[in-house]
Scaffold this motif. Structure first.
Motif, PDB file in Angstrom:
ATOM      1  N   SER A  45       0.827  -1.216   0.000  1.00 31.74           N
ATOM      2  CA  SER A  45       0.000   0.000   0.000  1.00 31.74           C
ATOM      3  C   SER A  45       0.856   1.258   0.000  1.00 31.74           C
ATOM      4  CB  SER A  45      -1.001   0.000   1.161  1.00 31.74           C
ATOM      5  OG  SER A  45      -0.357   0.063   2.410  1.00 31.74           O
ATOM      6  N   PHE A  46       2.058   1.199   0.603  1.00 34.09           N
ATOM      7  CA  PHE A  46       3.007   2.309   0.540  1.00 34.09           C
ATOM      8  C   PHE A  46       3.379   2.580  -0.916  1.00 34.09           C
ATOM      9  CE2 PHE A  46       7.487   3.679   0.358  1.00 34.09           C
ATOM     10  CZ  PHE A  46       7.428   4.843   1.111  1.00 34.09           C
ATOM     11  N   LEU A  47       3.750   1.534  -1.627  1.00 34.14           N
ATOM     12  CA  LEU A  47       4.144   1.676  -3.023  1.00 34.14           C
ATOM     13  C   LEU A  47       2.973   2.119  -3.899  1.00 34.14           C
ATOM     14  CD1 LEU A  47       6.447  -1.453  -3.325  1.00 34.14           C
ATOM     15  CD2 LEU A  47       7.146   0.949  -3.102  1.00 34.14           C
ATOM     16  N   ALA A  48       1.795   1.605  -3.626  1.00 34.45           N
ATOM     17  CA  ALA A  48       0.612   2.006  -4.401  1.00 34.45           C
ATOM     18  C   ALA A  48       0.311   3.490  -4.197  1.00 34.45           C
ATOM     19  CB  ALA A  48      -0.592   1.158  -4.003  1.00 34.45           C
ATOM     20  N   ALA A  49       0.418   3.947  -2.958  1.00 40.85           N
ATOM     21  CA  ALA A  49       0.158   5.369  -2.680  1.00 40.85           C
ATOM     22  C   ALA A  49       1.189   6.259  -3.368  1.00 40.85           C
ATOM     23  CB  ALA A  49       0.139   5.624  -1.170  1.00 40.85           C
ATOM     24  N   LEU A  50       2.439   5.851  -3.383  1.00 36.59           N
ATOM     25  CA  LEU A  50       3.454   6.631  -4.082  1.00 36.59           C
ATOM     26  C   LEU A  50       3.203   6.619  -5.591  1.00 36.59           C
ATOM     27  CD1 LEU A  50       6.807   5.859  -2.229  1.00 36.59           C
ATOM     28  CD2 LEU A  50       5.305   7.830  -1.983  1.00 36.59           C
ATOM     29  N   ALA A  51       2.782   5.498  -6.115  1.00 34.31           N
ATOM     30  CA  ALA A  51       2.462   5.416  -7.542  1.00 34.31           C
ATOM     31  C   ALA A  51       1.320   6.368  -7.880  1.00 34.31           C
ATOM     32  CB  ALA A  51       2.104   3.985  -7.930  1.00 34.31           C
ATOM     33  N   GLU A  52       0.326   6.448  -7.010  1.00 38.66           N
ATOM     34  CA  GLU A  52      -0.781   7.376  -7.211  1.00 38.66           C
ATOM     35  C   GLU A  52      -0.300   8.826  -7.193  1.00 38.66           C
ATOM     36  OE1 GLU A  52      -3.581   6.271  -4.176  1.00 38.66           O
ATOM     37  OE2 GLU A  52      -3.832   4.270  -5.051  1.00 38.66           O
ATOM     38  N   ALA A  53       0.785   9.077  -6.468  1.00 38.89           N
ATOM     39  CA  ALA A  53       1.379  10.415  -6.422  1.00 38.89           C
ATOM     40  C   ALA A  53       2.363  10.625  -7.574  1.00 38.89           C
ATOM     41  CB  ALA A  53       2.088  10.634  -5.083  1.00 38.89           C
ATOM     42  N   GLU A  54       2.403   9.667  -8.486  1.00 39.67           N
ATOM     43  CA  GLU A  54       3.225   9.718  -9.698  1.00 39.67           C
ATOM     44  C   GLU A  54       4.725   9.720  -9.434  1.00 39.67           C
ATOM     45  OE1 GLU A  54       1.740  12.866 -12.142  1.00 39.67           O
ATOM     46  OE2 GLU A  54      -0.195  11.881 -12.393  1.00 39.67           O
ATOM     47  N   TRP A  55       5.144   8.944  -8.450  1.00 36.95           N
ATOM     48  CA  TRP A  55       6.572   8.774  -8.209  1.00 36.95           C
ATOM     49  C   TRP A  55       7.132   7.776  -9.204  1.00 36.95           C
ATOM     50  CZ3 TRP A  55       9.966   9.347  -3.589  1.00 36.95           C
ATOM     51  CH2 TRP A  55       9.663  10.517  -2.890  1.00 36.95           C
ATOM     52  N   ASP A  56       8.333   8.030  -9.668  1.00 41.86           N
ATOM     53  CA  ASP A  56       9.069   7.158 -10.577  1.00 41.86           C
ATOM     54  C   ASP A  56       9.453   5.867  -9.843  1.00 41.86           C
ATOM     55  OD1 ASP A  56      11.030   5.954 -12.125  1.00 41.86           O
ATOM     56  OD2 ASP A  56      12.342   7.686 -12.149  1.00 41.86           O
ATOM     57  N   PRO A  57       9.275   4.723 -10.473  1.00 41.77           N
ATOM     58  CA  PRO A  57       9.556   3.448  -9.808  1.00 41.77           C
ATOM     59  C   PRO A  57      10.997   3.234  -9.345  1.00 41.77           C
ATOM     60  CG  PRO A  57       8.320   3.091 -11.820  1.00 41.77           C
ATOM     61  CD  PRO A  57       8.707   4.545 -11.792  1.00 41.77           C
ATOM     62  N   ASP A  58      11.925   4.046  -9.772  1.00 41.60           N
ATOM     63  CA  ASP A  58      13.319   3.837  -9.389  1.00 41.60           C
ATOM     64  C   ASP A  58      13.754   4.574  -8.127  1.00 41.60           C
ATOM     65  OD1 ASP A  58      13.781   2.157 -11.547  1.00 41.60           O
ATOM     66  OD2 ASP A  58      14.230   3.845 -12.869  1.00 41.60           O
ATOM     67  N   ALA A  59      12.863   5.274  -7.465  1.00 43.45           N
ATOM     68  CA  ALA A  59      13.271   6.098  -6.326  1.00 43.45           C
ATOM     69  C   ALA A  59      13.087   5.451  -4.957  1.00 43.45           C
ATOM     70  CB  ALA A  59      12.540   7.433  -6.356  1.00 43.45           C
ATOM     71  N   VAL A  60      12.575   4.227  -4.915  1.00 37.00           N
ATOM     72  CA  VAL A  60      12.428   3.515  -3.641  1.00 37.00           C
ATOM     73  C   VAL A  60      13.150   2.181  -3.757  1.00 37.00           C
ATOM     74  CG1 VAL A  60      10.826   2.419  -2.010  1.00 37.00           C
ATOM     75  CG2 VAL A  60      10.191   4.572  -3.104  1.00 37.00           C
ATOM     76  N   ASP A  61      14.027   1.928  -2.808  1.00 40.14           N
ATOM     77  CA  ASP A  61      14.699   0.636  -2.737  1.00 40.14           C
ATOM     78  C   ASP A  61      14.093  -0.149  -1.582  1.00 40.14           C
ATOM     79  OD1 ASP A  61      16.420   1.305  -4.827  1.00 40.14           O
ATOM     80  OD2 ASP A  61      17.937   2.110  -3.461  1.00 40.14           O
ATOM     81  N   LEU A  62      13.868  -1.426  -1.817  1.00 36.74           N
ATOM     82  CA  LEU A  62      13.267  -2.304  -0.807  1.00 36.74           C
ATOM     83  C   LEU A  62      14.331  -3.190  -0.178  1.00 36.74           C
ATOM     84  CD1 LEU A  62      10.125  -3.492  -2.786  1.00 36.74           C
ATOM     85  CD2 LEU A  62      10.302  -1.597  -1.159  1.00 36.74           C
ATOM     86  N   TYR A  63      14.261  -3.304   1.146  1.00 39.70           N
ATOM     87  CA  TYR A  63      15.187  -4.157   1.890  1.00 39.70           C
ATOM     88  C   TYR A  63      14.386  -4.995   2.869  1.00 39.70           C
ATOM     89  CZ  TYR A  63      18.837  -0.998   0.222  1.00 39.70           C
ATOM     90  OH  TYR A  63      19.681  -0.260  -0.561  1.00 39.70           O
ATOM     91  N   GLU A  64      14.880  -6.191   3.155  1.00 38.15           N
ATOM     92  CA  GLU A  64      14.252  -7.062   4.142  1.00 38.15           C
ATOM     93  C   GLU A  64      15.269  -7.494   5.181  1.00 38.15           C
ATOM     94  OE1 GLU A  64      12.642 -10.343   1.933  1.00 38.15           O
ATOM     95  OE2 GLU A  64      10.776  -9.261   1.529  1.00 38.15           O
ATOM     96  N   VAL A  65      14.781  -7.648   6.402  1.00 40.03           N
ATOM     97  CA  VAL A  65      15.564  -8.209   7.500  1.00 40.03           C
ATOM     98  C   VAL A  65      14.688  -9.269   8.172  1.00 40.03           C
ATOM     99  CG1 VAL A  65      16.978  -6.144   7.899  1.00 40.03           C
ATOM    100  CG2 VAL A  65      14.786  -6.372   9.075  1.00 40.03           C
ATOM    101  N   PRO A  66      15.286 -10.181   8.930  1.00 41.70           N
ATOM    102  CA  PRO A  66      14.485 -11.257   9.528  1.00 41.70           C
ATOM    103  C   PRO A  66      13.370 -10.764  10.461  1.00 41.70           C
ATOM    104  CG  PRO A  66      16.802 -11.791   9.640  1.00 41.70           C
ATOM    105  CD  PRO A  66      16.704 -10.366   9.175  1.00 41.70           C
ATOM    106  N   GLY A  67      13.714  -9.875  11.387  1.00 43.91           N
ATOM    107  CA  GLY A  67      12.726  -9.393  12.349  1.00 43.91           C
ATOM    108  C   GLY A  67      12.836  -7.895  12.542  1.00 43.91           C
ATOM    109  N   ALA A  68      11.885  -7.333  13.258  1.00 43.48           N
ATOM    110  CA  ALA A  68      11.870  -5.886  13.495  1.00 43.48           C
ATOM    111  C   ALA A  68      13.107  -5.420  14.263  1.00 43.48           C
ATOM    112  CB  ALA A  68      10.602  -5.490  14.247  1.00 43.48           C
TER     113      ALA A  68
END
Length: 172
Positions: A45-68
């Protein structure tokens, strides 16, 4: 996972007060994989909201870690490189019936604030720490929906902190 995802030239470029050329705003979204099915809703939903605001797909990098618990350290390491203008953290710290929940929740939220203050880069939190979560249909449905809301709220906050109005001192 480090896959670029979103932003728009009109909204994530800024001209500095010194008249320098605009630079592109970059955001890192760091999420835990614990309760992935729920936390992924925040990211989506974060990415969808940014897309609705017409952000370019290359400006957000996604990272994952095991836990908070690992989120603040990764954000701190990423902040040291100076590549990102803001960070968004997403995770789910649930009460498993032992004191660990409170310890982890406090450590994560305090760690995010420390990174923000030490590195002078906004760190937005969509790390939820409910006292009551049980893996049954009612709680699953509630938190799946709630993380969608939190993702949109994180996107709105991210757009706000990266806006020129937020970064320019108010006239007195």
């Amino acid at each position: 996972m480090n896959q670029p995802i979103l932003s728009s030239p009109s909204q994530n470029s800024a001209i500095s007060s010194k008249g320098q050329a605009p630079h592109r705003r970059r955001v890192a979204f760091v999420q835990s994989t614990w309760h992935r099915d729920i936390v992924d809703r925040c990211r989506d939903s974060f990415l969808a909201a940014l897309a609705e605001a017409e952000w370019d797909p290359d400006a957000v990098d996604l990272y994952e870690v095991p836990g908070a618990f690992e989120i603040p350290l990764l954000i701190r390491k990423l902040a040291a490189h100076g590549r990102y203008d803001a960070f968004v953290a997403a995770g789910f710290v649930v009460n498993g019936g032992i004191y660990r929940h409170d310890f982890v929740a406090e450590a994560v939220i305090s760690g995010l604030m420390r990174v923000q203050l030490d590195c002078d880069v906004p760190v937005l939190s969509a790390v939820l720490t409910p006292h009551h979560f049980h893996e049954h249909e009612v709680h699953q449905a509630f938190f799946l929906s709630h993380f969608e809301v939190k993702g949109r709220e994180a996107a709105a906050a991210c757009l706000a902190v990266l806006s020129e109005a937020y970064t320019v001192p108010l006239a007195r």
